[in-house]
Design an enzyme around this catalytic site. Structure first.
Site, PDB file in Angstrom:
ATOM      1  N   GLU A   1     -23.283 -16.731  69.981  1.00 41.22           N
ATOM      2  CA  GLU A   1     -23.557 -15.599  70.877  1.00 41.22           C
ATOM      3  C   GLU A   1     -25.051 -15.313  70.971  1.00 41.22           C
ATOM      4  O   GLU A   1     -25.572 -15.015  72.038  1.00 41.22           O
ATOM      5  CB  GLU A   1     -22.798 -14.349  70.416  1.00 41.22           C
ATOM      6  CG  GLU A   1     -21.291 -14.406  70.663  1.00 41.22           C
ATOM      7  CD  GLU A   1     -20.542 -15.314  69.694  1.00 41.22           C
ATOM      8  OE1 GLU A   1     -21.128 -15.681  68.646  1.00 41.22           O
ATOM      9  OE2 GLU A   1     -19.382 -15.665  69.977  1.00 41.22           O
TER      10      GLU A   1
ATOM     11  N   HIS B   1     -10.039  -8.356  68.076  1.00 42.56           N
ATOM     12  CA  HIS B   1      -9.805  -8.657  69.488  1.00 42.56           C
ATOM     13  C   HIS B   1      -9.470  -7.378  70.239  1.00 42.56           C
ATOM     14  O   HIS B   1      -8.700  -7.388  71.187  1.00 42.56           O
ATOM     15  CB  HIS B   1      -8.679  -9.687  69.665  1.00 42.56           C
ATOM     16  CG  HIS B   1      -9.011 -11.038  69.124  1.00 42.56           C
ATOM     17  ND1 HIS B   1      -8.860 -11.354  67.795  1.00 42.56           N
ATOM     18  CD2 HIS B   1      -9.524 -12.152  69.712  1.00 42.56           C
ATOM     19  CE1 HIS B   1      -9.239 -12.613  67.593  1.00 42.56           C
ATOM     20  NE2 HIS B   1      -9.646 -13.112  68.746  1.00 42.56           N
TER      21      HIS B   1
END
Lengths: 425, 346
Positions: free
Chosen positions: B79, B150
């Site tokens: 990321e 998540h």
């Protein structure tokens, strides 16, 4: 019988029945390329620099003297600015003694249109590209003529004219950015065939190479075939931490191999070698649609990390003195120039006196300049001032008006009025 | 209530021009915006983890095929690398649209977003350098089974950062218009997409390109006695709770969608509260130092004398999203109904 099954993660790997772990210690250290020894003698005549004029070399030398200076005698700008900080006229300064060869040698091999990302010890790169003494001084004094509008600490230079992005203090963040910028140049060249292909050069230290951003950057640059030359200045220290406590591999160069990147290690005190290596790296980076290259340039940080640092708290003075005596990029080039009959004591004296005069003149001028107007505290956060910022500017204005004795606004352009928004055009 | 659980009564605000309407879901609306950006501006790049085959939520479907692997591509799994790379692309004049696969995984890129993206224009100053072309998209929020990693909605970590624009759409038509505005905007934008809506939310969306304004809230439903400020997925829960409460208490409730969470539209919210005198802020992420805290404090500063009841903040409890506890954790229609009741009865 097949000697491999082509696992997707290592398609060329062969099977073996020899249970052997790869031992880094059994691999020889990567060699360090050089052209000229510490006495200024060209070690391999066939590698003699042939494409540079003596005039150009003299310019490098003066750039080195100006921006950074020979550690044996101590630099000119470095010395003046270091003292200015000690006198409280400057908040902070970082010298780059010992690393001038890397900065100026590599920058001399880049094209003006190439894009550069620096860390903070590349004064020589700015100088070689034409950053004027006044540009340096305006930034160091954080006055209104500073590109950064007095927002950044000293030595955080930047120049769109010279295609060098403004320096940030965060280490290694510039490395994945350089990969992205190189990808942009690659796509722009693909989309516009008339464009001269360009590369990105990205500087950082061996300490920064411990950050995750370094690894992310090399990996993404390799997978996207970005035309970027990563230039690691391995000067032996990250503030106080010596390389032994920074990593255990063969320097930073060995990591390039792991990422599938063509890599070379070079003697950073040899300006000819640094230039030649960078020139070749630039050529390779543009080959076949582009690819990243890693250069590890070895040197020794003879200066303290910054004006906030006293390095004799963690290393022996004698170690530093030894290095100063043994080798440094400026005396090495000077010896070479003397061998060629291009330089002597008289010229050295004259050059130093001229540079000192120029630095002091720019220094005095920059110190006199006003600060940027107060509204520049709020501008450039977004393209346009946000509603919130406008309200807060008014609120700050109210405070200044209510308590004028508590806030001295005289050094800022326009004083109190400098906080107001300029009238709508 | 509508047979579509994820439809609000309001009309989209894309103007009166005749349009060719389709009824995509949210991921298709995002895809349509990306397609338009790639088609109309060769500087546009779309990349991230698993983006080339269409993305794990299908937002980049067919884009690599249509626009080529130089402009739409997979990156390594990093990321900080993705965002650093996007910043570099934008600094060199491209318009990168980077995808972080889940907002839960944006943290390695925190340094690049906070210290680099947000401060870029400010530190460049007079050089004029900026990375306004960059948009970072990320799916966020709960889906019922996302648990700790998540389900997160980290918007308030970024609404603290001047220099970034934080946007969260509530529906397909909003998503397309706000994403195109974010791409056009000359500031870096974090675009958070409530992933539960990717397939669930369906509404009429013009096929043509259009932009919805950033930093402008929308009054989704007008009302007189209470203002509810929310954004993203909880707007639908608010809508259900409002329907029930209006019937039970004989009042009318105004619903405001912030849409841009920073810099946000204080004026619309204050105007609404000046009218109603009561306010509730609802969001899915934790209530502590959340967006609701800023909204509530702003209401307190700007509408103090008009308030009939304390401003209520409804958000996830200050805990983590335990797998089996999700429905007790984030605000549901019952909690919102209860908050309306207590506000009215105060």
């Amino acid at each position: 019988m097949a000697s491999s099954v082509h696992f997707p993660g290592a398609v060329n790997s062969k099977f073996t029945t020899d249970l052997a772990f790869e031992q880094p210690s059994t691999h020889p250290a990567m060699p360090t390329y050089r052209v000229m020894d510490s006495d200024g003698i060209i070690v391999d005549e066939s590698r003699k620099p042939s494409d540079i004029s003596n005039e150009e070399i003299l310019k490098w030398y003066k750039n080195m003297l100006t921006g950074t200076g020979p550690p044996a005698i101590v630099s000119i700008m470095d010395l003046i600015m270091f003292d200015a900080q000690r006198q409280g006229r400057l908040s902070f300064y970082m010298v780059s003694a010992g690393e001038e060869g890397i900065a100026i040698g590599s920058a001399s091999a880049l094209f003006p249109k190439d894009v550069i990302f620096c860390q903070y010890r590349e004064t020589g790169v700015f100088q070689q590209r034409g950053f004027a003494l006044s540009d340096f001084m305006n930034q160091l004094f954080a006055n209104g003529k500073d590109n950064g509008k007095g927002r950044n600490m000293p030595v955080h230079y930047g120049s769109s004219k010279l295609n060098i992005h403004t320096i940030s203090s965060t280490l290694a963040t510039q490395i994945p950015q350089a990969a992205g910028a190189a990808y942009a140049l690659k796509i722009q060249a693909l989309q516009n065939p008339n464009m001269v292909p360009r590369i990105v050069a990205c500087y950082f230290g061996e300490g920064a190479a411990s950050e995750g951003d370094f690894h992310a950057a090399l990996n993404i640059a390799a997978t996207r075939s970005c035309p970027v030359v990563f230039i690691c200045r391995n000067n032996g220290y990250a503030i106080s931490t010596p390389t032994l406590e920074q990593y255990r591999g063969d320097g930073i160069a060995s990591r390039g191999i792991g990422y599938g990147i063509d890599t070379i290690r070079v003697d950073g005190n040899d300006i000819f070698a640094v230039r030649e290596v960078t020139k070749e790296a630039r050529r390779m980076a543009l080959e076949n649609g582009g690819k990243p290259i890693l250069i590890e340039a070895m040197s020794y940080r003879v200066s303290h990390h910054s004006t906030s640092d006293d390095s004799f708290a963690y290393r022996a003075k004698v170690e530093v003195e030894d290095w100063k005596r043994r080798d440094n990029p400026i005396t090495r080039l000077r010896k070479w120039m003397e061998h060629q009959g291009l330089w002597d004591d008289e010229m050295e004296k004259e050059a130093r006196s001229q540079i000192r005069k120029d630095v002091l003149k720019a220094f005095a001028q920059a110190e006199k300049e006003k600060r940027a107007p107060l509204r520049d505290m709020f501008t450039d956060v977004y393209e346009d001032l946000s509603e919130e910022s406008k309200v807060q500017m008014k609120e700050l204005g109210r405070l200044l008006d209510e308590y004028p004795g508590e806030y001295d606004v005289s050094e800022f352009e326009g004083g109190r009025k400098g906080l107001d928004e300029p009238a709508e055009q | 209530m509508s047979i579509f659980p994820y439809m609000l009564g309001s009309q989209p605000v894309y103007g009166d021009t005749p349009r060719t309407l389709q009824t995509p879901n949210l991921f298709q609306a995002i895809n349509s915006a990306l397609d338009h950006a790639l088609r109309t501006d060769e500087r546009t790049l779309v990349f991230g983890e698993d983006v080339a085959f269409g993305g794990v939520f299908r937002c980049s479907m067919n884009l690599a095929k249509d626009f080529g692997s130089e402009r739409v591509f997979n990156t390594p799994l990093s990321e900080q690398g993705i965002v650093g790379f996007a910043i570099g692309c934008a600094a060199q004049g491209m318009k990168p649209i980077a995808e972080i696969q889940f907002a839960d995984y944006v943290y390695p890129a925190f340094d690049q977003l906070v210290n680099e993206a947000a401060k870029w224009r400010y530190r460049e100053g007079a050089t004029g350098g900026n990375i306004g072309g960059m948009v970072v998209r990320m799916p966020c929020g709960s889906v019922g089974h996302g648990a700790l990693y998540h389900s997160q909605s980290p918007e308030s970590l970024f609404t603290h950062i001047p220099g970034l624009r934080i946007v969260m759409p509530r529906s397909p038509a909003q998503a397309k218009g706000l994403l195109l505005a974010s791409i056009a905007c000359n500031d870096p934008v974090l675009f958070l997409e409530p992933k539960v809506l990717y397939r669930a939310a369906v509404e009429q969306v013009p096929m043509e390109a259009y932009e919805l304004p950033l930093s402008q809230a929308e009054v989704v439903k007008e009302g007189k006695e209470v203002t509810i400020v929310s954004y993203g997925q909880p707007l639908y829960l608010c809508s259900s709770a409002i329907a029930a409460a209006e019937k039970d208490f004989g009042i009318s409730i105004e619903l405001v969608d912030l849409r841009t969470l920073y810099p946000w539209d204080r004026e619309t919210v204050l105007q609404s509260v000046q009218k109603t005198g009561r306010a509730i802020v609802v969001h899915e992420s934790m209530v502590n130092a959340g967006v609701g805290a800023e909204v509530a404090a702003t209401i307190q500063e700007g509408a103090f004398l008009r308030l009939e009841a304390p401003v209520q903040r409804l958000g996830g409890w200050a805990t983590h999203m335990g797998l089996v506890f999700e429905r007790f954790n984030i605000p549901d229609a019952t909690r919102i109904y209860d908050a309306i009741k207590r506000t009215v009865e105060y």
